[in-house]
Design an enzyme around this catalytic site. Structure first.
Site, short mmCIF file in Angstrom:
data_model
loop_
_atom_site.label_atom_id
_atom_site.label_comp_id
_atom_site.label_asym_id
_atom_site.label_seq_id
_atom_site.Cartn_x
_atom_site.Cartn_y
_atom_site.Cartn_z
N LYS A 154 0.86 -1.18 0.00
CA LYS A 154 0.00 0.00 0.00
C LYS A 154 0.89 1.23 0.00
O LYS A 154 1.72 1.42 0.90
CB LYS A 154 -0.91 0.01 1.23
N LYS A 200 -2.11 -1.52 -3.95
CA LYS A 200 -2.99 -0.35 -3.93
C LYS A 200 -2.15 0.91 -4.03
O LYS A 200 -1.14 1.00 -3.34
CB LYS A 200 -3.75 -0.37 -2.60
C1 PBG Z 1 -7.28 3.83 5.41
C2 PBG Z 1 -7.69 3.52 4.02
C3 PBG Z 1 -7.53 4.40 2.96
C4 PBG Z 1 -8.10 3.78 1.86
C5 PBG Z 1 -8.57 2.53 2.25
N1 PBG Z 1 -8.30 2.38 3.62
C6 PBG Z 1 -6.99 5.78 2.92
C7 PBG Z 1 -5.67 6.06 3.45
O1 PBG Z 1 -4.81 5.19 3.59
O2 PBG Z 1 -5.47 7.22 3.76
C8 PBG Z 1 -8.15 4.41 0.50
C9 PBG Z 1 -9.14 3.88 -0.46
C10 PBG Z 1 -9.43 4.76 -1.59
O3 PBG Z 1 -8.79 5.81 -1.82
O4 PBG Z 1 -10.36 4.42 -2.32
N2 PBG Z 1 -6.71 2.87 6.18
#
Ligand code: PBG
Length: 337
Positions: free
Chosen positions: A203, A258
């Site tokens: 991520k 992601k």
């Molecule tokens: C937070 C989380 C995020 C997303 C999924 N879980 C945002 C972040 O890490 O700030 C993002 C998903 C998206 O942008 O569609 N744990």
């Protein structure tokens, strides 16, 4: 590589592309509803829906309305949904206590979904950002640094509360070190041996999460805060393989990359190296870009979206979390008739 002798090419790749029948016969990748997971935003209350400005056509909904959407998704053949809570600011604190409340919004919604639609897979997000007053995914020290091990202890409690409510899959999206192993051990010990873990392994600290943070209301809390001390640097690729290896060793059943489209090289490397269920999250910023272009008439909405999903699959994704899941499944269904 002589492609011809004399005047004419002997090899003509265009022969196979000429007609629909031969294009269909040699098509390598197909997108089906089975590949799709719908992320949804759920909030407290009854019979209410709120638009998300930066995500046209996406709404935050109360649990009763979510049940209606769940029924639609099931009918369209979408196997699972991923729940993201919108938590009232009065329930946020610096310890993220609401994150593991067994009567909280997520456990309640999980119970309602599993009771009404036992066959629909329910995935819950494991991270503290919807629950912290500062919008970080974990607990912080006085300097604002996100504490690893103290955060993992809370994540474990959160995962146990979701599993007890009947979540089929818990999905840690926080990027703390060692959280997959800690959660796996705790689940086993509590007898939740069937609860799957979908690890957000690679991520990235991406700029494409903005609309999501608006949707769940963590943008305001986070302010100028950054997640660079735990999410990965977009410049790195080898590091993603190391993260995936660690999460698999610690007991992840599925791994995730992601965001999606800008990171398909990572998806391919992960798939080639590990041969495990590999998921991709086409995130909120990707959704927003498509919708903005489509609304301006700059892109054909349906064709562009379907191409993006097909390409994510071709890159190696076994399943895709996408805000387009419901629409794509609808198009697939209409197209197959
Ligand atoms: C937070 C989380 C995020 C997303 C999924 N879980 C945002 C972040 O890490 O700030 C993002 C998903 C998206 O942008 O569609 N744990």
């Amino acid at each position: 590589m002589a492609t011809g002798t004399g005047k004419f090419p002997r090899v003509r790749p265009r022969r196979m592309r000429r007609d629909d029948f031969s294009r269909r016969l040699m098509r390598e990748t197909r997108l089906t509803a089975d590949d799709l997971i719908q992320p949804v935003f759920v909030m407290e209350g009854r019979n209410r829906a709120e638009a998300v400005a930066s995500m046209p056509s996406i709404e935050r909904v109360t649990t009763d309305l979510l049940l209606k959407q769940a029924e639609k998704l099931l009918k369209l053949g979408v196997p699972a949904i991923a729940l993201f809570p919108v938590v009232a600011s009065s329930k946020k604190d610096n310890q993220a206590r609401e994150a593991f409340n067994p009567k909280g919004l997520v456990p309640q919604t999980v119970r309602a979904l599993k009771k009404n639609f036992p066959e629909l897979g329910v995935i819950t997000d494991i991270a503290l950002d919807p629950y912290t007053s500062h919008g970080q995914d974990g607990l912080i020290d006085n300097s604002g640094y996100v504490l690893n091990d103290a955060t993992v202890a809370v994540l474990v409690k959160q995962a146990l509360s979701h599993a007890a409510a009947g979540a089929d899959v818990v999905a840690p999206s926080d990027m703390m070190d060692g959280r997959i192993g800690a959660i796996r051990d705790a689940l086993e010990k509590a007898g939740h041996i069937h609860t799957r873990i979908l690890a957000y392994s690679a991520k990235y600290a991406s700029n494409f999460y903005g609309p999501f943070r608006d949707a769940v209301g963590s943008a305001a809390s986070l302010g100028k805060g950054s997640k660079d001390s735990y999410q990965m640097d977009p410049a790195n690729s080898d590091e993603a393989l190391r993260e995936v290896a660690l999460d698999l060793e610690e007991g992840a059943d599925m791994v995730m990359v992601k965001p999606g489209m800008p990171y398909l090289d990572i998806v391919r490397r992960v798939k080639d190296k590990f041969d495990v269920p590999t998921f991709v999250y086409q995130v909120s910023g990707e959704y927003a870009m498509f919708m903005a272009a489509a609304k301006n008439g700059w892109l054909d909405e349906r064709a562009g979206i379907m191409e993006s999903l097909l390409c994510i699959k071709r890159a190696g994704a076994d399943a895709i979390l996408t805000y387009f899941a419901e629409r794509a499944a609808g198009w697939l269904k209409a197209g197959s008739r």
